[in-house]
Write an enzyme that holds these catalytic residues in place. Structure first.
Site, PDB file in Angstrom:
ATOM      1  CB  CYS A 138      -0.980  -0.005   1.169  1.00 51.09           C
ATOM      2  SG  CYS A 138      -0.206   0.038   2.780  1.00 51.09           S
ATOM      3  CB  CYS A 180       4.563   0.075   2.128  1.00 54.06           C
ATOM      4  SG  CYS A 180       3.341  -0.959   2.928  1.00 54.06           S
ATOM      5  CB  CYS A 215      31.706 -26.873   9.609  1.00 52.61           C
ATOM      6  SG  CYS A 215      33.107 -26.028  10.341  1.00 52.61           S
ATOM      7  CG  ASP A 236     -10.922 -24.699  -1.046  1.00 56.61           C
ATOM      8  OD1 ASP A 236     -11.990 -24.415  -0.492  1.00 56.61           O
ATOM      9  OD2 ASP A 236     -10.701 -24.493  -2.257  1.00 56.61           O
TER      10      ASP A 236
END
Length: 878
Positions: free
Chosen positions: A121, A124, A193, A573
């Site tokens: 919007c 923002c 790592c 759904d």
């Protein structure tokens, strides 16, 4: 824009105007769809917490600070809601400072342009402008919401990273547009790592020619913005003991061939020296010669780790290279040359084996990259011209022969064929394709020759998006991984300090000799390396996500993988998920007018509705050649039907509830409606405020894969399989029996589906919701895990859901749950195994039973076992 755009659960209280300002309404539909206005997060907050008014940006993901600058009180008066779509995990600050301290960036009068992702919007856009204009020397920051572009006027390129980080902290993502940022991606070999990645990052951050650097251990990639040459970057990486090669063409493939066996040759030779040195005294060879052989072996095998340790210490990192180097050098200094040589040799061997194993997990994605061909045959007039896929433009016609892979996404304009879509959707059976059908890059043309009009550039194809999303997912840390990393960061320094104490204090107080305790301290240093523990989670997650991607399932990150493994209830759904979603008109009962007239009225009323039932009636009317009437003042009545004014009178099309609320005497049609509903049909009643004119019934078929998929879910441990539908009780009951679900909830409005999810959660279930990612947004948001299906056909589903089933069926859902549970199990196995090995090693040190080479073997061996255990996830079959 649908009424449920912001998913408040009270459509009458939250209109389109509340959700998006008038600016939004002027945006072309292709630039603003429903998903850009609403997101999973804002729906979750508005539906789950029913708190849309308290603050403009109160709907950010849990655990993050609210954005103080989101909306002023004046802005809040203009815009009732912010509808922020800040995604989970996207807010990561790069600097820490007090609230009253203003950041300063050296700028000069240049303009930089960015594409902003995440705005839903206009407020923002204002938030971003305010945030950036607070930076000293930023002359102007201007955000255009309609075009989603940010223009920053300032000084020099130093602002580039800072602008991106500031935008990111506000909860959005800034992507530079047409800017030469010298940002390159390298493939790094040798990391085993996460601490290795940290060491490389710390080394490059100290170089003035490097603006930014990010090294990801899981994917083996280094993204670095630098001004010096590629050769210099490669050289710097080699200094630290690793090998880097530039990646080109966004394919993830190394510009250089990285397959080398030099490591094996060196390890073999140094191993041979150790064996000769060990056997020497038994064959009358001088101990001095054996020591010399051990020393050479230490230099050959230990050169790289010692060099890496130097740079790690310089960068203030305490990684495994530092610990191993200290142990080897210490062993040599106290005269344990054999132990020192064995330590570095086992360490080097372990690294090579670990790297080889880890590369297998990374190939699960690089193999996806190889699916789409790099060239295409483009039809220009009557000729076929071979072009690189990067040169092919949208609208070009490409020709694909039988047996060839499709180079780009497109639409068939000539020819019929069967296409193997397994690389994208995981479907095992080829799909028939005719004129007008969509085809995807990387899929295989099984039979006829076809001509395809290109609809997406190479970087926008479905396969490219899959690769991008999967790589992003692999880079995200799961909660377990974050915890382990934190644990390791505390464990390693503690044991390191403990090792120093063991070396110094006991001999000072006369408990044994210096040599004895130095040896035990060195063994403790080796045990301090948490490699197996740290690697236990990411390798498993990368393997699982890669396996899922190969089977047509996108898992957006380790967090969602872990959630999927804990799910014990799944809500579906009905329409388009359990059923085909393509209902057919089955009965037409005209009561007060002709059948054609009834169809014409229904056509007129339903023509502006997006509901699947409405579309079915419209398609039926068109097929019958029936013309629509002139209507006006169309209105959708949420959960009940539609209305429109035709020839000055208001007409209605809807369900029984709509006409009951209008105080109709329904006795005359009640039995007909009941009969139709008992047969699983959906009834649409047509009439005015004065009379009912007719009934049209529509039936939807259950998918052929539904029953098998739901049975598979129960077999993998899902206790509750639930159906949610807005249909009447009769239809719901019939479909539920056919699909064999545990329970169903019928006659649901969008907010009622949310209540159904909450009810399951209150019963103690971890609930996943399966829908299309748009219409079921409130329920998807409320659930613990949102799963969208048919991602290959809808970009929105790929962007909004936590897990995406690329095929338009549930076939791969049981595999996803099974894979997630297997991944959780393997992660737990790896963690416990790593901890037990460390614990046993610690206990054995003090009686003097654990030798240095045994300590190294326990570390590198455990890491290798953990990796190999995680690799089992690559072989889990769908």
């Amino acid at each position: 824009m649908s009424d449920k755009c912001c998913g408040s659960g009270k459509p009458e209280q939250l209109s389109n105007k509340d959700c998006c300002s008038s600016q939004v309404e002027n945006v072309a539909s292709k630039e603003l769809n429903e998903s850009s206005c609403c997101s999973r997060e804002n729906v979750a907050k508005e539906v789950a917490e029913q708190n849309t008014d308290s603050s403009c940006c109160s709907n950010q993901s849990e655990g993050r600070k609210e954005n103080d600058a989101c909306c002023s009180s004046q802005e809040a008066a203009e815009l009732d809601t912010c509808c922020s779509n800040i995604e989970e995990g996207k807010v990561t600050g790069v600097t820490n400072r007090s609230n009253n301290e203003k950041p300063s960036v050296s700028l000069k009068g240049e303009k930089f342009e960015y594409r902003i992702h995440g705005m839903d919007c206009p407020s923002c856009a204002l938030t971003i402008e305010k945030g950036l204009n607070k930076i000293n020397d930023v002359q102007e920051a201007k955000v255009n919401y309609n075009t989603a572009k940010l223009q920053v006027t300032g000084n020099n390129a130093l602002a580039l990273d800072y602008v991106e980080s500031e935008v990111q902290k506000l909860g959005f993502k800034a992507e530079p547009i047409n800017q030469n940022r010298n940002l390159k991606t390298y493939h790094v070999e040798g990391m085993d790592c996460g601490s290795c990645a940290s060491s490389i990052e710390n080394h490059f951050k100290a170089l003035p020619s490097v603006q930014s650097v990010n090294v990801n251990f899981s994917t083996g990639k280094m993204k670095i913005e630098h001004e010096n040459s590629v050769d210099e970057i490669v050289s710097e990486v080699s200094k630290i003991g690793y090998k880097a090669s530039l990646l080109t063409n966004n394919s993830g493939q190394s510009a250089e061939a990285t397959k080398t066996k030099e490591g094996y040759g060196l390890i073999t030779f140094s191993g041979l020296l150790i064996v000769l040195g060990f056997l020497g005294p038994y064959n009358g060879v001088s101990p001095l010669i054996s020591t010399f052989l051990y020393a050479i072996a230490i230099v050959l095998s230990g050169y790289k780790p010692v060099k890496s340790a130097y740079f790690a210490i310089k960068s203030r990192s305490l990684d495994m290279n530092v610990l191993m180097s200290a142990a080897a050098i210490g062993a040599a200094l106290i005269g344990e040359w054999f132990e020192g040589a064995t330590v570095v040799w086992l360490f080097a061997l372990g690294n090579v084996l670990q790297n080889k194993s880890i590369e297998r997990t990374r190939k699960s994605i690089s193999n996806l990259m190889d699916l789409a061909p790099s060239v295409a045959w483009v039809k220009i007039n009557a000729e076929l011209v071979k072009k690189s896929v990067e040169e092919v433009a949208v609208g070009d016609i490409v020709v694909i022969k039988p047996g060839d892979r499709l180079p780009l996404d497109g639409e068939i304009i000539s020819g019929e064929t069967s296409v193997n879509q397994a690389p994208i959707t995981g479907e095992s059976i080829p799909v028939d394709k005719v004129d007008g059908d969509t085809v995807y890059a990387g899929t295989i043309n099984e039979s006829g020759s076809i001509e395809v009009r290109v609809t997406k550039l190479v970087e926008d194809t479905t396969i490219s998006k899959i690769i991008h999303l999967v790589e992003e997912a692999q880079e995200q840390r799961a909660p377990t991984q974050a915890f382990i990393d934190k644990f390791a960061s505390i464990y390693t320094p503690i044991v390191f300090v403990l090792a120093l104490v063991v070396i110094v204090l006991p001999p000072l107080f006369g408990f044994g000799t210096w040599g004895e305790w130095i040896y035990k301290g060195l063994a403790l240093l080796v045990v301090a390396c948490p490699c197996a523990l740290v690697i236990s989670t990411p390798v498993a997650i990368v393997s699982a996500i890669g396996n899922a991607a190969r089977n047509g399932v996108l898992i957006k990150g380790g967090t969602f993988l872990e959630k999927a493994g804990a799910i014990n209830a799944i809500a579906f759904d009905k329409t388009g998920t359990l059923t085909e979603g393509k209902p057919q008109v089955s009965d037409i009962d005209a009561l007060t007018l002709s059948e054609v007239e009834l169809i014409s009225l229904a056509y007129t009323l339903e023509n502006y509705s997006t509901h699947p039932i409405a579309k079915t009636i419209v398609e039926y009317a068109k097929d019958q050649g029936v013309q629509a009437k002139d209507g006006e003042l169309f209105k959708s009545i949420v959960g009940k039907g539609v209305q429109a004014t035709i020839d000055g009178e208001v007409y209605y099309a809807g369900n029984l509830k709509l006409f009951e609320e209008m105080d109709f005497d329904l006795e005359a049609i009640q039995s007909k409606v009941d009969d139709m509903q008992r047969q699983g049909k959906t009834v649409v009643i047509i009439g005015t405020a004065r009379e009912i004119m007719g009934i049209i019934s529509v039936a939807d078929k259950i998918r052929t894969t539904t029953v098998k998929s739901l049975k598979g879910l129960k077999q993998v441990g899902v206790k509750q399989v639930v159906m949610l539908t807005g249909d009447n009780e009769g239809t719901a009951q019939m479909i539920s029996k056919e699909a064999n679900v545990n329970r169903y909830f019928a006659e649901l409005l969008p907010e009622d589906k949310v209540d159904a999810i909450k009810q399951l959660q209150k019963e103690g279930h971890k609930v996943a919701m399966v829908g299309d990612g748009i219409n079921d947004a409130p329920a998807l948001a409320t659930s613990d895990l949102g799963i969208a299906m048919g991602g290959a056909g809808t970009d929105t589903a790929m962007e909004t859901a936590d897990i995406v089933l690329m095929a338009d069926n549930l076939e791969k859902l049981p595999h996803t749950v099974k894979l997630s549970r297997k991944a959780l199990s393997i992660i737990k196995q790896n963690i416990w195994f790593s901890l037990i090995v460390k614990f046993v090693a610690l206990i054995l040190i003090f009686p003097g039973w654990l030798t240095l080479w045994m300590a190294v073997l326990s570390d590198t061996g455990a890491a290798l076992i953990v990796i190999l255990n995680a690799l089992r996830l690559l072989r889990v079959k769908g």
